[in-house]
Design a protein around this motif. Structure first.
Motif, PDB file in Angstrom:
ATOM      1  N   VAL A  97       0.859  -1.180   0.000  1.00  0.00           N
ATOM      2  CA  VAL A  97       0.000   0.000   0.000  1.00  0.00           C
ATOM      3  C   VAL A  97       0.895   1.229   0.000  1.00  0.00           C
ATOM      4  N   SER A  98       0.591   2.185  -0.855  1.00  0.00           N
ATOM      5  CA  SER A  98       1.268   3.477  -0.791  1.00  0.00           C
ATOM      6  C   SER A  98       0.225   4.553  -0.586  1.00  0.00           C
ATOM      7  N   MET A  99       0.514   5.491   0.304  1.00  0.00           N
ATOM      8  CA  MET A  99      -0.310   6.688   0.420  1.00  0.00           C
ATOM      9  C   MET A  99       0.663   7.859   0.408  1.00  0.00           C
ATOM     10  N   LEU A 100       0.634   8.600  -0.669  1.00  0.00           N
ATOM     11  CA  LEU A 100       1.632   9.655  -0.833  1.00  0.00           C
ATOM     12  C   LEU A 100       1.080  10.767  -1.712  1.00  0.00           C
ATOM     13  N   TYR A 101       0.998  11.973  -1.149  1.00  0.00           N
ATOM     14  CA  TYR A 101       0.396  13.103  -1.866  1.00  0.00           C
ATOM     15  C   TYR A 101       1.224  14.359  -1.611  1.00  0.00           C
ATOM     16  N   PRO A 102       2.322  14.539  -2.321  1.00  0.00           N
ATOM     17  CA  PRO A 102       3.171  15.701  -2.070  1.00  0.00           C
ATOM     18  C   PRO A 102       2.382  17.015  -2.220  1.00  0.00           C
ATOM     19  N   LEU A 103       2.648  17.919  -1.304  1.00  0.00           N
ATOM     20  CA  LEU A 103       1.977  19.226  -1.330  1.00  0.00           C
ATOM     21  C   LEU A 103       2.968  20.300  -1.759  1.00  0.00           C
ATOM     22  N   SER A 104       2.553  21.118  -2.717  1.00  0.00           N
ATOM     23  CA  SER A 104       3.356  22.276  -3.105  1.00  0.00           C
ATOM     24  C   SER A 104       2.583  23.525  -2.737  1.00  0.00           C
ATOM     25  N   VAL A 105       3.213  24.386  -1.967  1.00  0.00           N
ATOM     26  CA  VAL A 105       2.587  25.641  -1.591  1.00  0.00           C
ATOM     27  C   VAL A 105       3.290  26.753  -2.365  1.00  0.00           C
ATOM     28  N   LEU A 106       2.595  27.343  -3.317  1.00  0.00           N
ATOM     29  CA  LEU A 106       3.194  28.386  -4.145  1.00  0.00           C
ATOM     30  C   LEU A 106       2.915  29.732  -3.473  1.00  0.00           C
ATOM     31  N   ASN A 107       3.902  30.147  -2.695  1.00  0.00           N
ATOM     32  CA  ASN A 107       3.704  31.296  -1.810  1.00  0.00           C
ATOM     33  C   ASN A 107       4.077  32.632  -2.415  1.00  0.00           C
ATOM     34  N   GLY A 108       4.970  32.606  -3.445  1.00  0.00           N
ATOM     35  CA  GLY A 108       5.425  33.874  -4.003  1.00  0.00           C
ATOM     36  C   GLY A 108       4.882  34.086  -5.404  1.00  0.00           C
ATOM     37  N   GLU A 109       4.751  35.339  -5.775  1.00  0.00           N
ATOM     38  CA  GLU A 109       4.253  35.654  -7.109  1.00  0.00           C
ATOM     39  C   GLU A 109       5.136  34.980  -8.168  1.00  0.00           C
ATOM     40  N   GLY A 110       4.492  34.353  -9.174  1.00  0.00           N
ATOM     41  CA  GLY A 110       5.239  33.723 -10.258  1.00  0.00           C
ATOM     42  C   GLY A 110       5.841  32.373  -9.917  1.00  0.00           C
ATOM     43  N   ALA A 111       5.568  31.864  -8.715  1.00  0.00           N
ATOM     44  CA  ALA A 111       6.112  30.551  -8.333  1.00  0.00           C
ATOM     45  C   ALA A 111       5.438  29.465  -9.162  1.00  0.00           C
ATOM     46  N   SER A 112       6.163  28.368  -9.401  1.00  0.00           N
ATOM     47  CA  SER A 112       5.557  27.321 -10.220  1.00  0.00           C
ATOM     48  C   SER A 112       5.908  25.922  -9.744  1.00  0.00           C
ATOM     49  N   CYS A 113       5.060  24.996 -10.148  1.00  0.00           N
ATOM     50  CA  CYS A 113       5.215  23.596  -9.771  1.00  0.00           C
ATOM     51  C   CYS A 113       4.978  22.725 -10.994  1.00  0.00           C
ATOM     52  N   GLU A 114       5.879  21.779 -11.220  1.00  0.00           N
ATOM     53  CA  GLU A 114       5.653  20.788 -12.259  1.00  0.00           C
ATOM     54  C   GLU A 114       5.675  19.435 -11.587  1.00  0.00           C
ATOM     55  N   PHE A 115       4.649  18.648 -11.844  1.00  0.00           N
ATOM     56  CA  PHE A 115       4.518  17.371 -11.142  1.00  0.00           C
ATOM     57  C   PHE A 115       4.342  16.254 -12.162  1.00  0.00           C
ATOM     58  N   THR A 116       5.268  15.305 -12.153  1.00  0.00           N
ATOM     59  CA  THR A 116       5.218  14.205 -13.109  1.00  0.00           C
ATOM     60  C   THR A 116       5.252  12.899 -12.337  1.00  0.00           C
ATOM     61  N   ASN A 117       4.292  12.029 -12.600  1.00  0.00           N
ATOM     62  CA  ASN A 117       4.173  10.827 -11.784  1.00  0.00           C
ATOM     63  C   ASN A 117       3.842   9.612 -12.628  1.00  0.00           C
ATOM     64  N   ILE A 118       4.439   8.479 -12.264  1.00  0.00           N
ATOM     65  CA  ILE A 118       3.995   7.220 -12.858  1.00  0.00           C
ATOM     66  C   ILE A 118       3.893   6.158 -11.764  1.00  0.00           C
ATOM     67  N   SER A 119       2.777   5.428 -11.776  1.00  0.00           N
ATOM     68  CA  SER A 119       2.572   4.363 -10.794  1.00  0.00           C
ATOM     69  C   SER A 119       2.288   3.067 -11.536  1.00  0.00           C
ATOM     70  N   PHE A 120       2.779   1.982 -10.979  1.00  0.00           N
ATOM     71  CA  PHE A 120       2.554   0.677 -11.586  1.00  0.00           C
ATOM     72  C   PHE A 120       2.120  -0.281 -10.492  1.00  0.00           C
ATOM     73  N   ALA A 121       0.833  -0.638 -10.502  1.00  0.00           N
ATOM     74  CA  ALA A 121       0.312  -1.527  -9.453  1.00  0.00           C
ATOM     75  C   ALA A 121       0.033  -2.904 -10.029  1.00  0.00           C
ATOM     76  N   GLY A 122       0.661  -3.913  -9.460  1.00  0.00           N
ATOM     77  CA  GLY A 122       0.405  -5.297  -9.858  1.00  0.00           C
ATOM     78  C   GLY A 122      -0.458  -5.994  -8.824  1.00  0.00           C
ATOM     79  N   LYS A 123      -0.424  -7.308  -8.866  1.00  0.00           N
ATOM     80  CA  LYS A 123      -1.241  -8.136  -7.991  1.00  0.00           C
ATOM     81  C   LYS A 123      -1.053  -7.757  -6.516  1.00  0.00           C
ATOM     82  N   GLY A 124      -2.154  -7.552  -5.818  1.00  0.00           N
ATOM     83  CA  GLY A 124      -2.105  -7.296  -4.383  1.00  0.00           C
ATOM     84  C   GLY A 124      -1.615  -5.914  -4.004  1.00  0.00           C
ATOM     85  N   GLN A 125      -1.438  -5.037  -4.976  1.00  0.00           N
ATOM     86  CA  GLN A 125      -0.919  -3.703  -4.655  1.00  0.00           C
ATOM     87  C   GLN A 125      -2.013  -2.645  -4.734  1.00  0.00           C
TER      88      GLN A 125
END
Lengths: 469, 248
Positions: A299-327
């Motif tokens: 089991v994975s529970m993971l949710y990164p938080l980005s707080v863009l506090n300053g003007e013009g701040a940016s976030c790029e989020f790229t994710n890949i998950s691969f769940a097989g049997k029992g996952q």
């Protein structure tokens, strides 16, 4: 072409490499969670009182909080059964030759020292609860860059650490972050002074080796104004029948005009509960790039938080998950747009097969003051069969009209027609599936630091790349 | 001379509807060096024939046999049939996102031959054929069939035929939906491929694709059986009069 089966590759082949089990004789183990154990850990680490106070407050919080009432069932986790502290060595070293041979062999097989030589500016290695190795090239030390284990940072740079520690992720965020703060051990501390750019990444590798153990490493990174850093964390563990627990924490601070790329490749074994917490604060025109690959764990529970506090701040989020049997991989991200003209771009892909479950939760909060902000969220899922599951759960709170928001989610099943088509071109059924999965993952795989990250090389593709190109 | 393809008394039903009989005793012999054409009204079983030769999971053979070069291939898996030297150009070719055309071609070529291929000479070969087929060079680095027009997808099928160089190429309505120029390009591709050692089976509705090809035999397929076989003039006849005389 015979070795191009991505599924089986990830399922079996890699596990052979990662399954290396090491009998560690110098081991010290503590089980369960009591005030006594926590005081003992703190004393052993010769921690100042303020750190022990955080641990004890966190312990108290852990017992007050409940398990989340959403997401995967983790009620079978009994903390009394987990080895909460496993000390593999007496001291951390700066040379691989000084790492005990049995432990060094594991990292050799994972290719860590080799990667450090060829492509990294610095590297760290953690075995069970403690870091066994940290090293940074001399020219970087002279520039004032700090890259040490978190324990060493507490001893050597207490004021610097105190300024940031628990400031991104507070103790009471949720039950397992409280557990983390009660038991934290190991992890890395990185400090990049103003206007300093690293041309090569730093990499920390976390290996959880002991059966039934927990890993609670704390990673804290500060990238000062105008500076740039790429950081890679790799995680793996051999498979056991006992439940292992990973409750790490990552706190990131990206200052004005600074840039941080934080890549994670997780290849936990399938007896792992991965309850990890990550958060990043980004100031004016700063940029955080998250790159995540989740392949293992029960089991994975993971949710990164980005707080863009300053003007013009940016976030790029790229994710890949691969769940097989029992996952059951329950991942996603949280975004807080807290200032004008902040931008976030999210690309997530998941693959599920043999009854595996992938859930992607995206939670975006655009505040009233975040005028002129842009968000683009795209989630794509591929199911290899009809018994697997894939869900996308978006929750968006938008408090201003002056925002561009695009949210796209697609769920697809691997097409029988495409498999047949490829088979008429000579590919076996599994090779056909592998090629389709590889193509599906390609845009994400391309953004991984493949040339550096040992893990990723093994997981999605060197062998595939080899036959292709 | 030995038959390259020999189909004897072939009966098939649909996988999802066992009561649905499609081919009802079909016989066909194709020798090396020949071009055969199969024409027939919609629903007569033309595409079923092509896909049954390839052991498509959508059809079940209830009777009869298919041989290639004297070897029974009726029960072989689809990819094994491909490795024996059979190729099919699809009516609607699939898209494979994230996989470049060049990558696809290399992967399939290696699957068929079982040998590691030399990339440099292979790329030269690809370039040679894309030029012949009036395909832009940039196509080879694009994702396989993604965003390709109907005509480009069909040219891509012909490109694969040329590169994989099978013993038997089955072209399932490759000409449908193509403009005059694209049809000419397809014919050109067939002539480039064709030699005395291989054979072509063209499934079509129209005679346009046959112009410029030396057709040996034309078969009329109606209700799961070949009801008439003739030379290329038979195709012309069908073009003018349709299938009326074969339909009861």
């Amino acid at each position: 072409m015979s070795k191009t089966n991505v599924e089986e590759y990830i399922d079996n082949k890699t596990r052979n490499i990662y399954n290396e089990k090491t009998e560690n004789k110098s081991i010290k183990k503590e089980y369960g969670l009591t005030k006594g154990i926590i005081e003992k850990i703190s004393k052993e680490k010769k921690e100042p009182k303020w750190v022990l106070d955080i641990r004890l407050k966190a312990l108290d919080t852990y017992y007050k909080l409940e398990n989340p009432d959403w997401g995967p069932d983790i009620s079978y986790l009994h903390i009394e059964d987990i080895a909460t502290y496993v000390k593999p060595v007496d001291k951390e070293v700066r040379k691989w030759e000084d790492v005990p041979e049995d432990i060094r062999n594991v990292f050799d097989k994972l290719g860590i020292p080799e990667a450090e030589k060829t492509s990294l500016a610095g590297s760290g290695a953690q075995f069970d609860s403690e870091t066994v190795y940290h090293n940074l090239t001399n020219d970087l030390k002279e520039k004032g860059i700090i890259y040490t284990s978190f324990d060493e940072a507490l001893r050597e740079y207490p004021n610097l650490v105190k300024e940031y520690f628990t400031k991104a992720v507070p103790i009471h965020d949720h039950k397992y972050i409280a557990l983390h703060y009660a038991l934290f051990a190991g992890g890395s501390f990185v400090y990049i002074p103003k206007n300093t750019k690293l041309d090569r990444p730093l990499q920390s590798y976390f290996r959880l080796n002991a059966p039934g153990a927990g890993q609670f490493e704390h990673t804290l990174i500060v990238v000062e104004e105008g500076s740039e850093l790429q950081f890679i964390e790799g995680c793996s563990a051999p498979g056991y029948n006992e439940l292992n627990l990973h409750a790490g924490c990552v706190e990131l601070f990206v200052k004005k005009n600074a840039y941080l790329r934080f890549s994670t490749i997780e290849n936990w074994s399938k007896n792992m509960l991965n309850l990890n917490t990550k958060k990043c604060f980004v100031e004016e025109n700063g940029k955080i790039e998250w790159i995540m690959g989740s392949f293992g764990s029960k089991v994975s529970m993971l949710y990164p938080l980005s707080v863009l506090n300053g003007e013009g701040a940016s976030c790029e989020f790229t994710n890949i998950s691969f769940a097989g049997k029992g996952q059951n991989l329950d991942t996603g991200l949280k975004l807080i747009h807290n200032a004008p003209r902040t931008t976030s771009v999210v690309n997530s892909k998941s693959i599920s097969k043999d009854g595996g479950i992938c859930t992607f939760r995206s939670n975006a909060w655009v505040k009233k003051q975040a005028k002129g902000s842009k968000l683009s969220i795209s989630c794509e899922s591929l199911m290899m069969d009809s018994i697997s599951r894939s869900d996308t759960i978006p929750v968006d709170t938008i408090e201003t009209d002056d925002v561009e928001f695009a949210h796209e989610a697609t769920v697809g099943k691997i097409s029988d027609e495409a498999i047949y088509y490829l088979m008429t071109r000579g590919l076996s059924e599994s090779e056909a599936k592998a090629l389709i999965v590889q193509g599906f993952a390609e845009p994400i795989a391309a953004s991984f630091p493949v040339e550096y990250a040992v893990e990723m090389n093994r997981l999605i593709g060197l062998e595939l790349e080899g036959t292709i190109g | 001379m030995k038959n390259l393809l020999e189909i004897k008394n072939l009966h098939t039903i649909a996988e999802d509807d066992h009561d649905k009989k499609i081919l009802k005793g079909l016989n066909l012999k194709i020798k090396k060096g020949e071009i055969h054409v199969i024409m027939g009204p919609n629903g007569s079983g033309k595409s079923t024939l092509a896909n049954t030769i390839f052991s498509s999971p959508r059809y079940i053979v209830t009777e009869g046999s298919i041989s290639l070069d004297g070897e029974d291939i009726t029960k072989l898996a689809t990819n094994e049939i491909a490795k024996k030297g059979v190729f099919m150009s699809f009516q609607t070719p699939e898209e494979i996102p994230g996989v470049s055309l060049a990558q696809f071609l290399k992967t399939t070529k290696q699957s068929i031959t079982g040998e590691k291929i030399n990339l440099m000479s292979f790329i030269k070969e690809i370039d040679k054929y894309t030029k012949e087929l009036n395909m832009k060079e940039e196509y080879t680095s694009r994702e396989f069939n993604v965003g390709f027009s109907g005509g480009e997808k069909k040219k891509n099928e012909i490109l694969q035929m040329l590169l994989l160089n099978p013993k038997l190429a089955i072209l399932d309505e490759t000409d449908s939906g193509l403009d005059v120029d694209a049809i000419k390009t397809v014919s050109k591709g067939i002539n480039l491929y064709k030699n005395d050692e291989n054979a072509v089976l063209i499934i079509t509705h129209s005679t346009k694709i046959l112009k410029g090809l030396k057709v040996d035999k034309v078969h009329i397929l109606v209700d799961g059986k070949i009801v008439k076989t003739g030379d290329s003039s038979l195709a012309q006849e069908i073009e003018e009069n349709g299938y009326k005389e074969f339909l009861k």
